[in-house]
Design an enzyme around this catalytic site. Structure first.
Site, PDB file in Angstrom:
ATOM      1  N   GLU A  44     -28.763  22.015  17.100  1.00  0.00           N
ATOM      2  CA  GLU A  44     -29.190  23.325  17.587  1.00  0.00           C
ATOM      3  C   GLU A  44     -30.512  23.224  18.356  1.00  0.00           C
ATOM      4  OE1 GLU A  44     -30.089  27.738  15.595  1.00  0.00           O
ATOM      5  OE2 GLU A  44     -30.390  25.909  14.420  1.00  0.00           O
ATOM      6  N   LYS A 117     -25.401  33.461  18.458  1.00  0.00           N
ATOM      7  CA  LYS A 117     -25.540  33.373  17.009  1.00  0.00           C
ATOM      8  C   LYS A 117     -25.516  34.762  16.370  1.00  0.00           C
ATOM      9  CE  LYS A 117     -28.670  31.028  13.713  1.00  0.00           C
ATOM     10  NZ  LYS A 117     -29.840  30.115  13.673  1.00  0.00           N
ATOM     11  N   CYS A 154     -25.914  27.227  13.041  1.00  0.00           N
ATOM     12  CA  CYS A 154     -26.837  27.107  11.924  1.00  0.00           C
ATOM     13  C   CYS A 154     -26.601  28.151  10.833  1.00  0.00           C
ATOM     14  CB  CYS A 154     -28.270  27.099  12.429  1.00  0.00           C
ATOM     15  SG  CYS A 154     -29.449  26.386  11.245  1.00  0.00           S
TER      16      CYS A 154
END
Length: 287
Positions: A44, A117, A154
């Site tokens: 990431e 995200k 993540c």
């Protein structure tokens, strides 16, 4: 037999020189392609140190529009050159809005689209809500290299709902680019085991392989050290680890996944046959 060779990259990304970090990732991408990988996953936000340790408005300057970000441009060139796909994590600016975004770059070097995200953490050392809006376009899946993949970023990896939604959208393999390490509020807490188990659980309950790529090394700035713990891995559809790093190694993890076998097991286990969505209303309600 339907097989797919994948790779996860693990390395330290603490240089303040963006070009240096991108070059280091590019070198590992080349190695992964030489070893036969068709989809290569970097960590990431790999263009620099993990900047979300602190709140500093000057750091918004790191964001660029998708087509202008140096990470995206570099990975597009490599993907086209090497005939591989590269899910590419970067800090996106879209007008006055900022996102933690993944560009899905296919094996021609084209951007198939982006995923922003969805779950944004906010805590000591991981103050992402200061920088990123939550993704506003839902989970995504992508058809490439003879399969369909899902990519979470993540903090998404801790949520079984994310993995299940991508699986219901037809994903056969799940990828998670990551930046995670020490917890500044508790020096004794090591989440690396929980981190792996959470994603191995996604592999088991959806009966599909999972690939996770994390950074490692200690990143220090303004007197604050953060140690990223690596432990990148590739798991098969049973959640068994087929390739892994510890916290010190840097390099390329490569594994060939048997997608035909996974599909057979997925059908046989009946997880999707036996779902009872009419009973799951509570999961979609706010607490």
């Amino acid at each position: 037999m339907n097989e797919l060779t994948v790779a996860a990259l693990q390395l330290a990304l603490g240089s303040p020189d963006e070009a240096e970090n991108i070059a280091a990732v590019s070198a590992l991408v080349e190695q992964a392609a030489e070893q036969g990988a068709r989809i290569v996953l970097p960590p990431e936000l790999f263009s620099g140190p993990y900047f979300c340790k602190r709140e500093d408005e000057a750091l918004f300057a790191l964001a660029r529009p998708t087509a202008e970000h140096p990470s995206v441009i570099a990975m597009q060139r490599l993907a086209a050159k090497l005939n591989i796909a590269i899910p590419t994590s970067f800090f996106e600016r879209d007008g006055h809005h900022y996102y933690n975004t993944m560009a899905m770059i296919d094996d021609r070097g084209e951007i198939l689209g982006t995923y922003r995200k969805s779950h944004i953490p906010d805590g000591p050392g991981y103050e992402e809500k200061y920088y990123f809006r939550p993704g506003n376009d839902g989970f995504k899946v992508w058809d490439l290299c003879g399969t369909r993949i899902g990519v979470g970023i993540c903090w998404d990896q801790w949520y079984p709902e994310s993995a299940r939604v991508m699986a219901l959208m037809g994903a056969e393999v799940l990828f998670y680019p990551t930046a995670i390490g020490s917890e500044p509020y508790d020096d004794e807490l090591d989440t690396s085991r929980m981190w792996r188990r959470a994603m191995q659980g996604h592999a088991v309950s959806n009966c599909m392989p999972v690939i996770a790529a994390n950074r490692n090394g200690v990143e220090a700035e303004t007197g604050s050290d953060q140690a990223f713990y690596g432990h990148s891995f590739i798991a098969d559809e049973w959640g068994d680890i087929v390739a892994e790093f510890g916290n010190q190694e840097s390099g390329v993890l490569v594994a060939t996944l048997d997608l035909e076998r996974a599909a057979r097991h997925r059908a046989g286990m009946g997880f999707f046959r036996d779902r009872r969505p009419q009973l799951y209303g509570r999961i979609a309600q706010d607490i």
